[in-house]
Design an enzyme around this catalytic site. Structure first.
Site, short mmCIF file in Angstrom:
data_model
loop_
_atom_site.label_atom_id
_atom_site.label_comp_id
_atom_site.label_asym_id
_atom_site.label_seq_id
_atom_site.Cartn_x
_atom_site.Cartn_y
_atom_site.Cartn_z
N GLU A 280 92.34 23.80 63.78
CA GLU A 280 91.01 23.32 63.44
C GLU A 280 91.12 22.17 62.63
O GLU A 280 91.36 22.07 61.60
CB GLU A 280 90.30 24.59 62.83
CG GLU A 280 90.15 25.78 63.77
CD GLU A 280 89.47 27.12 62.99
OE1 GLU A 280 89.20 26.78 61.85
OE2 GLU A 280 89.09 27.99 63.80
N GLU B 154 86.24 9.66 60.33
CA GLU B 154 85.87 10.85 59.56
C GLU B 154 85.93 10.41 57.94
O GLU B 154 86.93 10.11 57.41
CB GLU B 154 86.61 12.00 59.73
CG GLU B 154 86.13 13.19 58.75
CD GLU B 154 87.10 14.37 58.94
OE1 GLU B 154 88.38 14.34 59.07
OE2 GLU B 154 86.33 15.63 59.18
N CYS C 233 84.00 19.62 57.76
CA CYS C 233 84.31 19.26 58.78
C CYS C 233 83.29 18.93 59.85
O CYS C 233 83.21 18.22 60.84
CB CYS C 233 85.39 20.04 59.58
SG CYS C 233 84.93 21.86 59.47
N LYS D 135 99.77 29.16 52.62
CA LYS D 135 99.95 27.87 51.70
C LYS D 135 98.54 27.23 51.77
O LYS D 135 97.97 26.66 52.43
CB LYS D 135 100.70 26.86 52.45
CG LYS D 135 101.16 25.95 51.42
CD LYS D 135 101.48 24.52 51.83
CE LYS D 135 100.60 23.37 52.10
NZ LYS D 135 99.80 22.98 50.83
P1 NAD Z 1 95.11 18.01 55.12
O1 NAD Z 1 95.52 17.71 56.77
O2 NAD Z 1 95.41 16.64 54.53
O3 NAD Z 1 95.62 19.24 54.50
C1 NAD Z 1 95.40 20.56 55.02
C2 NAD Z 1 96.73 21.28 54.85
O4 NAD Z 1 97.72 20.87 55.30
C3 NAD Z 1 97.10 21.08 53.20
O5 NAD Z 1 97.48 22.54 52.62
C4 NAD Z 1 98.59 20.30 53.16
O6 NAD Z 1 99.01 20.39 52.12
C5 NAD Z 1 98.78 20.83 54.58
N1 NAD Z 1 99.80 19.87 55.07
C6 NAD Z 1 99.77 18.35 55.14
N2 NAD Z 1 100.71 17.99 55.70
C7 NAD Z 1 101.33 18.87 56.31
C8 NAD Z 1 102.36 18.84 57.20
N3 NAD Z 1 103.11 17.65 57.46
N4 NAD Z 1 103.07 20.21 57.46
C9 NAD Z 1 102.45 20.90 57.14
N5 NAD Z 1 101.30 21.57 56.17
C10 NAD Z 1 100.77 20.04 56.01
O7 NAD Z 1 93.44 18.35 55.18
P2 NAD Z 1 92.65 18.13 53.98
O8 NAD Z 1 92.33 16.86 53.70
O9 NAD Z 1 93.09 19.40 53.08
O10 NAD Z 1 91.15 18.84 54.79
C11 NAD Z 1 90.10 17.85 55.21
C12 NAD Z 1 90.20 17.88 56.59
O11 NAD Z 1 90.23 19.46 57.15
C13 NAD Z 1 89.28 17.13 57.24
O12 NAD Z 1 89.79 16.18 58.15
C14 NAD Z 1 88.19 18.30 57.81
O13 NAD Z 1 87.50 17.94 58.83
C15 NAD Z 1 89.27 19.29 58.34
N6 NAD Z 1 88.69 20.62 58.24
C16 NAD Z 1 88.42 21.19 59.57
C17 NAD Z 1 87.85 22.39 59.73
C18 NAD Z 1 87.54 22.89 61.19
O14 NAD Z 1 87.37 24.01 61.09
N7 NAD Z 1 87.62 22.23 62.25
C19 NAD Z 1 87.45 22.91 58.58
C20 NAD Z 1 87.80 22.55 57.37
C21 NAD Z 1 88.37 21.20 57.40
#
Ligand code: NAD
Length: 478
Positions: free
Chosen positions: A251, A379, A285, A175
């Protein structure tokens, strides 16, 4: 407008209910593609397809050599169709084409090559036993993997999950983030073209809560969940996964400390520190969003840093010379702008190194904000760096460790012993000394504290995407 469907059981399909949503180009601030909008029903269709492909299909039984051949072919196709993939991510989220074409696409191909070779070349352990037995490890594929990805490195994060999962013989339901759906459908089309059998890589578009994401994490037919995204989403997914005790790899978010000691090579420190916070407009991130500078060099460092920040080229992300594009969505733009106000309310002073344009925020430096201010602790995920002076090594380590996050840190010094001492004292998953973002895919990758659960990369990915089985045999005397 272009159209992107789900890919389920080898077919590109519409949603069960026929619903769609629009993907917005954040530079044009207008829709550019129509996307199938999935529901729990579509997630279930995809999970059942992946389950069938795992339980009955050839993929888990092919062996590493044949699977590796197909995955290398997929990497070839990613390289051949690199322009299309790069443009999809750039149009979906506004990341400069120089980054999607120059970095994300080659790295995505490399993810498949690396994990295909790693799976093929990794030996399993044997344990000769004194008792007249011997034991060995069999790395069985885990089963059906749900891979849930963020929008900031769309194709790259998706392939970082899909490649090891497929290489170890699993089947996948991916997804992508709702903000960046296009490249995932293209990836699934290319996988079929490369010879990945139907049902082995499925893609379902949709939202998280009460939608596709939640349905995947609650499914009893899923054997592993690999998630990258915000720490709060990680908490919700952990709760959902607990119902079925599904193993998770998370992650999550970060608030990276970047420590510049007075003995650092300043040219090097400024160059990397600029990259650490302004690459991808700070939507990383691993961004170095807390910049701790030893007080004796603070003025000189700040003068050089702000000059370099002001020289960054902002604008149309499709222009190959652009270094900072707009933020990925209007919602995210409003979040980042709200932090500029919060920073000032908390006593911070803003130095804007450029002019705002559309949903773009110029490279911004915050000085005079306290360590406990929200702008220092939370963040922001934008081109906003908080600069705080420190006096000595102990204070630098204490400040760096003083957040709920623990993804990564950077430090700049010419003193080798200090570099090792400080690296050991930092509670993070990765430390970069005199550099940033350099990766070896064999090394562990993940976060401490609220930045994650588990590690991926090399043998760490094998542990997660397989079910290591101990097989013990008696050796008869004669
Ligand atoms: P997000 O958590 O809003 O969404 C990520 C994914 O999760 C999306 O596909 C979203 O649709 C899905 N999602 C949201 N709620 C959900 C739920 N309840 N159940 C299942 N799926 C759900 O994150 P984002 O805004 O897309 O990305 C940014 C974040 O990602 C930042 O916090 C960043 O630091 C983090 N990030 C971390 C890494 C790492 O390697 N640690 C790498 C890239 C990004």
């Amino acid at each position: 407008m272009e159209s992107f469907g789900h890919v389920i059981d080898g077919e590109e399909v519409s949603s069960h209910e026929g619903a769609t949503f629009e993907s917005i180009d954040p530079w044009e601030r207008a829709p550019w593609a129509s996307i199938a909008l999935g529901s729990a029903t579509d997630a279930e269709r995809a999970v059942k397809s992946a389950r069938r492909a795992f339980d009955e299909g050839p993929w888990p039984r092919l062996g590493h050599t044949e699977r590796g051949r197909i995955l290398h072919r997929l990497a070839d196709l990613i390289e051949e169709r690199g322009d299309e993939l790069a443009l999809a991510d750039t149009t979906d989220m506004g990341k400069p084409i120089a980054e999607t074409r120059g970095h994300d696409v080659p790295r995505s191909a490399q993810n498949f090559r690396f994990f295909a070779d790693h799976a093929r070349l990794t030996p399993a352990e044997t344990f000769p036993m004194q008792s007249g037995h011997h034991a060995y490890t069999q790395y069985d594929p885990a089963g059906v993997v749900a891979a849930i990805a963020p929008w900031n490195f769309p194709l790259m994060m998706e392939t970082w999950k899909v490649a090891p999962a497929l290489a170890w013989g699993n089947t996948v339901v991916l997804k992508p983030a709702e903000q960046t759906p296009a490249s995932a459908t293209i990836l699934a089309r290319l996988a079929l073209e490369a010879g990945v059998p139907p049902g082995v890589l499925n893609v379902v578009h949709g939202y998280g809560p009460n939608s596709v994401g939640q349905a995947l994490t609650e499914s009893p037919l899923v054997d592993r969940i690999t998630f990258t995204g915000e720490s709060n989403t990680g908490r919700a997914i952990s709760r959902a996964a607990a119902q079925n005790l599904t193993p998770l790899s998370l992650e999550l978010g970060g608030k990276g400390a970047n420590i510049v000691f007075a003995d650092a090579d300043l040219n090097q420190a400024v160059e990397w520190s600029i990259k650490a916070i302004y690459t991808n407009s700070g939507q990383v991130c691993l961004a170095g969003s807390r910049l701790y500078v030893q007080e004796s060099i603070l003025d000189e460092f700040l003068a050089r840093f702000t000059t370099a920040a002001a020289a960054l080229r902002t604008g149309d992300p499709k222009d190959p010379d652009t270094q900072l594009g707009p933020l990925a969505s209007h919602e995210h733009y409003e979040k980042v702008v709200s932090y500029l106000k919060i920073a000032q309310e908390d006593g911070g002073r803003l130095i804007a190194c450029g002019d705002p344009e559309g949903w773009g925020v110029p490279p911004t430096v915050v000085v005079d904000a306290p360590q406990r201010a929200r702008v220092t602790q939370e963040e922001i995920f934008g081109p906003v760096v908080v600069v705080i002076p420190f006096s000595d090594e102990k204070e630098a380590v204490d400040l760096a460790n003083d957040t709920p996050y623990g993804l990564n840190a950077m430090l700049f010094t010419r003193d080798l012993s200090r570099a090792h001492r400080v690296s050991r004292a930092l509670r993070v998953g990765t430390v970069w000394t005199n550099c940033f973002f350099v990766r070896d895919l064999r090394a562990p990758f993940g976060g401490a504290k609220n930045s994650g659960v588990g590690r991926e990369g090399g043998a760490y990915s094998r542990e997660f995407f397989t079910e290591p089985k101990a097989i013990v045999m008696e050796i008869a005397e004669n």
